[in-house]
Design an enzyme around this catalytic site. Structure first.
Site, PDB file in Angstrom:
ATOM      1  N   ARG A   1       7.774   3.669  -4.904  1.00  0.00           N
ATOM      2  CA  ARG A   1       7.932   2.431  -3.625  1.00  0.00           C
ATOM      3  C   ARG A   1       7.284   1.811  -3.810  1.00  0.00           C
ATOM      4  O   ARG A   1       7.644   0.498  -3.036  1.00  0.00           O
ATOM      5  CB  ARG A   1       7.935   3.940  -2.304  1.00  0.00           C
ATOM      6  CG  ARG A   1       8.213   3.219  -0.923  1.00  0.00           C
ATOM      7  CD  ARG A   1       8.196   4.390   0.137  1.00  0.00           C
ATOM      8  NE  ARG A   1       6.563   4.627   0.202  1.00  0.00           N
ATOM      9  CZ  ARG A   1       6.389   5.389   1.133  1.00  0.00           C
ATOM     10  NH1 ARG A   1       7.685   5.684   2.428  1.00  0.00           N
ATOM     11  NH2 ARG A   1       5.336   5.895   1.585  1.00  0.00           N
TER      12      ARG A   1
ATOM     13  N   TYR B   1       0.427  -1.177  -0.188  1.00  0.00           N
ATOM     14  CA  TYR B   1      -0.387  -0.404  -0.034  1.00  0.00           C
ATOM     15  C   TYR B   1       1.213   1.031  -0.144  1.00  0.00           C
ATOM     16  O   TYR B   1       1.907   1.275   0.785  1.00  0.00           O
ATOM     17  CB  TYR B   1      -0.941   0.337   1.517  1.00  0.00           C
ATOM     18  CG  TYR B   1      -0.111   0.325   2.652  1.00  0.00           C
ATOM     19  CD1 TYR B   1      -0.420   1.528   2.932  1.00  0.00           C
ATOM     20  CD2 TYR B   1       0.597  -0.427   3.236  1.00  0.00           C
ATOM     21  CE1 TYR B   1       0.204   1.965   4.044  1.00  0.00           C
ATOM     22  CE2 TYR B   1       1.059  -0.384   4.517  1.00  0.00           C
ATOM     23  CZ  TYR B   1       1.288   1.043   4.682  1.00  0.00           C
ATOM     24  OH  TYR B   1       2.062   1.435   5.673  1.00  0.00           O
TER      25      TYR B   1
ATOM     26  N   LYS C   1       6.651  -1.589   1.703  1.00  0.00           N
ATOM     27  CA  LYS C   1       4.430  -1.551   3.346  1.00  0.00           C
ATOM     28  C   LYS C   1       3.940  -2.840   2.532  1.00  0.00           C
ATOM     29  O   LYS C   1       3.750  -2.439   1.824  1.00  0.00           O
ATOM     30  CB  LYS C   1       4.896  -0.038   2.079  1.00  0.00           C
ATOM     31  CG  LYS C   1       5.634   1.028   2.673  1.00  0.00           C
ATOM     32  CD  LYS C   1       5.302   1.508   2.543  1.00  0.00           C
ATOM     33  CE  LYS C   1       4.200   2.883   2.912  1.00  0.00           C
ATOM     34  NZ  LYS C   1       4.207   3.593   4.286  1.00  0.00           N
TER      35      LYS C   1
END
Length: 285
Positions: free
Chosen positions: A52, A33, A145
């Site tokens: 990212r 996420y 993440k």
């Protein structure tokens, strides 16, 4: 204003949004996420957030269903009027009730948009209280993440019970890591000190901007390992996050840092960051 949800390109209200109970994102936290915010209705630093997301997905061998252009298009379609907080999630998809990724079908793309809650200006003027959490940060997969966030849930609960704004997580050997949803910094002898990636931190997007600003302003930046006892030697502390920018820390575990007021370096970086937001927005036009 209620949340607006986009699941695989279909926009619904929060009440109407549905994901299958056999999605591995739900069963195993098998997802990645990003959290973004808007300024002037534009997703801020989207390219960095998407890069990212790609890194996180690669770290768990998850194929993203949308490319960068389609992802931005879907976010823009989903935005609400006014400034927004955006949660972009990609799950492994539906599979068997077993931790076997090969049983999963197509990954699911989920965009959750809610109105941005602007942090009150008093926190920047007065600073905030933080506590040292008893929850320890895992250094494995720290820069990915994923949806496996139980450590954050427990640390947030602990911070709220103690009346703190944020909690600082430590590594197993009592080195500073990061906050629940933030990166942390100390200022000492004119240097900006912040935990290195190897201390289990997430490579914050705001962190990258702030460290670049600090270096451009002639400040020495040190990324490394810092023992929790070094907090008592700090002249200033602050935290950064996508939605809260640069927040001064006034007290740690109830003890004031120096005079218990935001320090000059922190306030200087806050002003510089807010100026940089305008510059980035102009550059993206």
């Amino acid at each position: 204003m209620p949340a607006r949800i986009n699941i695989n390109g279909v926009i619904t209200s929060a009440e109407e949004a549905r994901i299958p109970v056999l999605d591995h994102g739900l069963l195993f936290g098998d997802s990645v996420y990003e959290t973004l915010r808007t300024y002037n209705g534009k997703p801020f630093l989207f390219s960095r957030h998407f890069a990212r997301l790609e890194h996180s997905a690669g770290g768990i061998d998850l194929s993203l269903p949308w490319g960068k252009s389609r992802t931005l298009q879907e976010i823009l379609r989903t935005l609400l009027p006014g400034e927004c907080r955006v949660r972009l999630i990609v799950t492994r998809g539906v599979g068997e009730v077993a931790a076997d990724t090969e049983t999963c079908t197509d990954p699911a793309a989920i965009i959750i948009v809610v109105p941005l809650v602007i942090a009150p200006e008093r926190i920047y003027e007065n600073g905030v209280d933080v506590v040292i959490s008893s929850v320890r940060r895992s250094q494995r997969f720290a820069d990915i993440k994923t949806g496996s966030l139980i450590h954050r849930v427990l640390a947030r609960r602990e911070a709220k019970l103690k009346g703190a704004y944020e909690a600082i997580l430590l590594t197993a050997d009592n080195k500073l890591s990061d906050g629940i949803t933030s990166n942390i910094y100390m200022v000492r002898d004119g240097k900006v000190l912040t935990p290195a990636h190897e201390a289990g931190i997430v490579a914050g997007i705001t962190r990258g901007v702030v460290l670049e600003l600090a270096r451009n302003m002639g400040l020495q930046v040190v990324e490394g390992f810092f023992d929790v006892t070094e907090i008592s030697e700090a002249d200033e502390m602050f935290l950064t996050s996508t939605t809260r920018e640069v927040v001064p820390i006034a007290r740690v575990d109830g003890k004031p840092l120096r005079d218990g007021k935001p320090g000059p370096t922190t306030l200087m970086l806050l002003r510089a960051y807010r100026t940089s937001v305008i510059e980035h927005l102009l550059a993206e036009e």
